[in-house]
Scaffold this motif. Structure first.
Motif, PDB file in Angstrom:
ATOM      1  N   LEU A 141      37.953  36.555  38.735  1.00  0.00           N
ATOM      2  CA  LEU A 141      38.026  37.931  39.208  1.00  0.00           C
ATOM      3  C   LEU A 141      37.210  38.867  38.330  1.00  0.00           C
ATOM      4  CD1 LEU A 141      39.664  39.497  41.424  1.00  0.00           C
ATOM      5  CD2 LEU A 141      41.303  40.060  39.614  1.00  0.00           C
ATOM      6  N   VAL A 142      36.581  39.850  38.976  1.00  0.00           N
ATOM      7  CA  VAL A 142      35.908  40.958  38.301  1.00  0.00           C
ATOM      8  C   VAL A 142      36.645  42.233  38.671  1.00  0.00           C
ATOM      9  CG1 VAL A 142      33.751  42.245  38.011  1.00  0.00           C
ATOM     10  CG2 VAL A 142      33.672  39.780  38.476  1.00  0.00           C
ATOM     11  N   GLN A 143      36.907  43.064  37.679  1.00  0.00           N
ATOM     12  CA  GLN A 143      37.487  44.377  37.925  1.00  0.00           C
ATOM     13  C   GLN A 143      36.467  45.437  37.534  1.00  0.00           C
ATOM     14  OE1 GLN A 143      41.133  44.351  35.642  1.00  0.00           O
ATOM     15  NE2 GLN A 143      42.265  43.308  37.253  1.00  0.00           N
ATOM     16  N   VAL A 144      36.226  46.385  38.447  1.00  0.00           N
ATOM     17  CA  VAL A 144      35.249  47.452  38.233  1.00  0.00           C
ATOM     18  C   VAL A 144      35.993  48.783  38.157  1.00  0.00           C
ATOM     19  CG1 VAL A 144      33.177  48.589  39.111  1.00  0.00           C
ATOM     20  CG2 VAL A 144      33.517  46.126  39.516  1.00  0.00           C
ATOM     21  N   PHE A 145      35.697  49.558  37.128  1.00  0.00           N
ATOM     22  CA  PHE A 145      36.384  50.825  36.887  1.00  0.00           C
ATOM     23  C   PHE A 145      35.381  51.982  36.865  1.00  0.00           C
ATOM     24  CE2 PHE A 145      38.710  47.446  34.758  1.00  0.00           C
ATOM     25  CZ  PHE A 145      40.017  47.668  35.149  1.00  0.00           C
ATOM     26  N   SER A 146      35.882  53.154  37.158  1.00  0.00           N
ATOM     27  CA  SER A 146      35.079  54.363  37.027  1.00  0.00           C
ATOM     28  C   SER A 146      34.928  54.709  35.552  1.00  0.00           C
ATOM     29  CB  SER A 146      35.749  55.525  37.763  1.00  0.00           C
ATOM     30  OG  SER A 146      35.164  56.755  37.387  1.00  0.00           O
ATOM     31  N   ALA A 147      33.716  55.066  35.147  1.00  0.00           N
ATOM     32  CA  ALA A 147      33.495  55.488  33.763  1.00  0.00           C
ATOM     33  C   ALA A 147      33.955  56.920  33.527  1.00  0.00           C
ATOM     34  CB  ALA A 147      32.020  55.340  33.398  1.00  0.00           C
ATOM     35  N   ASP A 148      34.270  57.641  34.601  1.00  0.00           N
ATOM     36  CA  ASP A 148      34.757  59.020  34.462  1.00  0.00           C
ATOM     37  C   ASP A 148      36.227  59.071  34.074  1.00  0.00           C
ATOM     38  OD1 ASP A 148      32.296  60.187  35.064  1.00  0.00           O
ATOM     39  OD2 ASP A 148      32.708  60.145  37.220  1.00  0.00           O
ATOM     40  N   ASP A 149      37.051  58.249  34.750  1.00  0.00           N
ATOM     41  CA  ASP A 149      38.496  58.338  34.523  1.00  0.00           C
ATOM     42  C   ASP A 149      39.154  56.987  34.259  1.00  0.00           C
ATOM     43  OD1 ASP A 149      38.382  57.180  37.029  1.00  0.00           O
ATOM     44  OD2 ASP A 149      39.181  58.924  38.091  1.00  0.00           O
ATOM     45  N   ALA A 150      38.352  55.920  34.133  1.00  0.00           N
ATOM     46  CA  ALA A 150      38.852  54.570  33.837  1.00  0.00           C
ATOM     47  C   ALA A 150      39.798  54.041  34.919  1.00  0.00           C
ATOM     48  CB  ALA A 150      39.539  54.524  32.470  1.00  0.00           C
ATOM     49  N   GLN A 151      39.639  54.513  36.148  1.00  0.00           N
ATOM     50  CA  GLN A 151      40.462  54.038  37.259  1.00  0.00           C
ATOM     51  C   GLN A 151      39.761  52.889  37.988  1.00  0.00           C
ATOM     52  OE1 GLN A 151      43.712  55.280  37.997  1.00  0.00           O
ATOM     53  NE2 GLN A 151      43.257  56.033  35.934  1.00  0.00           N
ATOM     54  N   LEU A 152      40.562  51.935  38.470  1.00  0.00           N
ATOM     55  CA  LEU A 152      40.020  50.792  39.196  1.00  0.00           C
ATOM     56  C   LEU A 152      39.405  51.254  40.513  1.00  0.00           C
ATOM     57  CD1 LEU A 152      39.891  47.613  39.276  1.00  0.00           C
ATOM     58  CD2 LEU A 152      41.968  47.734  40.657  1.00  0.00           C
ATOM     59  N   VAL A 153      38.168  50.805  40.786  1.00  0.00           N
ATOM     60  CA  VAL A 153      37.491  51.189  42.020  1.00  0.00           C
ATOM     61  C   VAL A 153      37.114  49.989  42.892  1.00  0.00           C
ATOM     62  CG1 VAL A 153      36.600  53.350  41.092  1.00  0.00           C
ATOM     63  CG2 VAL A 153      35.228  51.272  40.877  1.00  0.00           C
ATOM     64  N   GLU A 154      37.090  48.778  42.315  1.00  0.00           N
ATOM     65  CA  GLU A 154      36.645  47.620  43.091  1.00  0.00           C
ATOM     66  C   GLU A 154      37.050  46.344  42.373  1.00  0.00           C
ATOM     67  OE1 GLU A 154      32.491  45.846  45.076  1.00  0.00           O
ATOM     68  OE2 GLU A 154      32.406  47.346  43.473  1.00  0.00           O
ATOM     69  N   THR A 155      37.318  45.301  43.147  1.00  0.00           N
ATOM     70  CA  THR A 155      37.484  43.963  42.591  1.00  0.00           C
ATOM     71  C   THR A 155      36.540  43.023  43.321  1.00  0.00           C
ATOM     72  OG1 THR A 155      39.275  43.441  44.126  1.00  0.00           O
ATOM     73  CG2 THR A 155      39.899  44.330  41.973  1.00  0.00           C
ATOM     74  N   VAL A 156      36.064  42.018  42.595  1.00  0.00           N
ATOM     75  CA  VAL A 156      35.123  41.035  43.142  1.00  0.00           C
ATOM     76  C   VAL A 156      35.667  39.648  42.826  1.00  0.00           C
ATOM     77  CG1 VAL A 156      32.763  40.153  43.101  1.00  0.00           C
ATOM     78  CG2 VAL A 156      33.180  42.605  42.795  1.00  0.00           C
ATOM     79  N   GLU A 157      35.743  38.795  43.825  1.00  0.00           N
ATOM     80  CA  GLU A 157      36.200  37.422  43.638  1.00  0.00           C
ATOM     81  C   GLU A 157      35.000  36.532  43.324  1.00  0.00           C
ATOM     82  OE1 GLU A 157      39.383  36.157  44.277  1.00  0.00           O
ATOM     83  OE2 GLU A 157      40.348  37.968  45.059  1.00  0.00           O
ATOM     84  N   SER A 158      35.118  35.707  42.261  1.00  0.00           N
ATOM     85  CA  SER A 158      34.058  34.755  41.937  1.00  0.00           C
ATOM     86  C   SER A 158      34.635  33.685  41.016  1.00  0.00           C
ATOM     87  CB  SER A 158      32.876  35.446  41.259  1.00  0.00           C
ATOM     88  OG  SER A 158      31.838  34.517  40.964  1.00  0.00           O
ATOM     89  N   GLU A 159      34.659  32.461  41.470  1.00  0.00           N
ATOM     90  CA  GLU A 159      35.248  31.370  40.696  1.00  0.00           C
ATOM     91  C   GLU A 159      34.565  31.224  39.338  1.00  0.00           C
ATOM     92  OE1 GLU A 159      35.800  26.483  40.974  1.00  0.00           O
ATOM     93  OE2 GLU A 159      34.913  27.608  42.641  1.00  0.00           O
ATOM     94  N   ASP A 160      35.368  31.157  38.266  1.00  0.00           N
ATOM     95  CA  ASP A 160      34.896  30.913  36.893  1.00  0.00           C
ATOM     96  C   ASP A 160      33.844  31.927  36.442  1.00  0.00           C
ATOM     97  OD1 ASP A 160      35.018  29.602  34.480  1.00  0.00           O
ATOM     98  OD2 ASP A 160      33.599  28.030  35.043  1.00  0.00           O
ATOM     99  N   VAL A 161      33.959  33.170  36.904  1.00  0.00           N
ATOM    100  CA  VAL A 161      32.992  34.200  36.530  1.00  0.00           C
ATOM    101  C   VAL A 161      33.265  34.671  35.107  1.00  0.00           C
ATOM    102  CG1 VAL A 161      34.418  36.084  37.463  1.00  0.00           C
ATOM    103  CG2 VAL A 161      31.938  36.373  37.250  1.00  0.00           C
TER     104      VAL A 161
END
Length: 360
Positions: free
Chosen positions: A294-314
């Motif tokens: 799993l990848v978790q993507v956050f906003s650099a403005d408020d550190a809130q989660l904005v997206e997740t990306v599925e990828s085996e062994d990433v």
């Protein structure tokens, strides 16, 4: 590439040595270590879409690399608690120098260059004294060892230069280790991770400790935005049932801001963030978890989660044209929502970006 290398060798033989740049190594966008199907290890140069530019053999498993800011030289580091690093001439394919950690030291798999590339800095463990140090190597004199200074904590896993300054950000993981114990962690009940800022001359400017409840969250990896904002990734050493944040932001003189995901997302990460990077625009940052795929993507403005990306062994992540580029142990290189390329290798932990002005 072979004819280019032959041309350069001919010039050197006649005494006409040109200024060699990353363009002479095929202008790679990234560096990444990988294991080949037969078990050997190589360092790869990759384009911005993940195509292979070059591959160079490593003596053992690599972890990350440091790219010289002007010359086509890559310093590939052994995985902790390794004691070797090799300086590879990526244009000729030769080993330019071999670094051996001094007695009583080991590397942590990362390093960073001074602004002009004259000095290489390496996070190291002074394991007999349970303290972190930053080693100094003269890149103008065959990478001779020229000194060291305190990292500001224990277990300095990663360090990066803050752009436009002479200040290093250092992720002191807080974990005491010793080669006699392999990769065992010796001080978990008493660990004290911190983020420190130290000049390239060794002056400690600032140390930022984690809050008490997060004291078992080992700071491991860093990404630094052009304006000095630092993103950090952590690895939880406490109770598996707990779900602390695994990422955060900090700017010198300020407070840490922690990035939290939903409970299920935290469970998927299994307390392990493998790498961290700002996006190409700098408005987001991402952490990876090979354990959770799993990848978790956050906003650099408020550190809130904005997206997740599925990828085996990433695990590897860095800035890319579509925000990010990821590498995985499956051989996949991808961006959010798209496969870029696939290789018959197992990519190791990190994807190192070579700044575009350097590549050209």
């Amino acid at each position: 590439m072979a004819s280019r290398r032959g041309f350069l060798a001919g010039l050197m033989a006649t005494g006409l040595t040109p200024r060699v740049s990353w363009a002479d190594a095929g202008a790679p966008a990234y560096l990444a270590a990988a294991q080949l199907p037969g078990g050997a290890y190589n360092l790869f140069g990759l384009t911005d879409t993940g195509a292979e530019v070059f591959r160079l053999p490593l003596p053992d498993r690599g972890h990350a690399a440091a790219a010289h800011p002007s010359r086509p030289e890559a310093v590939a580091f052994a995985r902790r608690p390794g004691t070797f690093a090799v300086v590879l001439d990526c244009a000729s394919g030769r080993i330019h120098a071999t670094l051996e950690a001094p007695a009583g030291r080991h590397f942590y798999g990362h390093g960073a260059f001074s602004p002009g590339g004259d000095i290489l800095f390496t996070p190291e463990n002074d394991f007999e004294n349970a303290r972190g140090v930053i080693g100094m190597w003269d890149a103008l004199d065959g990478y001779a060892r020229i000194g060291e200074f305190d990292s500001g904590g224990v277990g300095p896993h990663d360090t990066l230069l803050i752009p436009g300054t002479d200040v290093l950000a250092v992720a002191n993981g807080g974990i005491e280790t010793h080669p006699a114990s392999g990769r065992a962690k010796l001080n978990i009940p008493m660990m004290q991770p911190n983020l420190s800022y130290v000049t390239i001359g060794g002056e400690l400017l600032e140390t930022v400790d984690l809050p008490h409840d997060y004291r078992r969250n080992s700071l491991r990896h860093l990404s630094v935005r052009d304006d000095g904002l630092v993103a950090f990734a952590m690895q939880w050493q406490g109770d598996a049932a707990d779900s602390p944040p695994l990422a955060g932001l900090h700017r010198r003189g300020g407070e840490m801001r922690f990035a939290s995901a939903d409970p299920e997302g935290h469970r998927r990460m299994q307390g392990y963030a493998g790498s961290v990077s700002f996006s190409d625009s700098g408005d987001r940052f991402a952490i990876t978890s090979p354990r959770g795929g799993l990848v978790q993507v956050f906003s650099a403005d408020d550190a809130q989660l904005v997206e997740t990306v599925e990828s085996e062994d990433v695990c590897g992540v860095n800035a890319g044209a579509d925000g990010f580029v990821f590498t995985a142990g499956t051989g996949l290189i991808s961006s959010p929502g798209a496969e870029l390329s696939r290789h018959a290798v197992a990519w190791d932990n990190h994807l190192v970006r070579i700044p575009s002005p350097v590549r050209g």
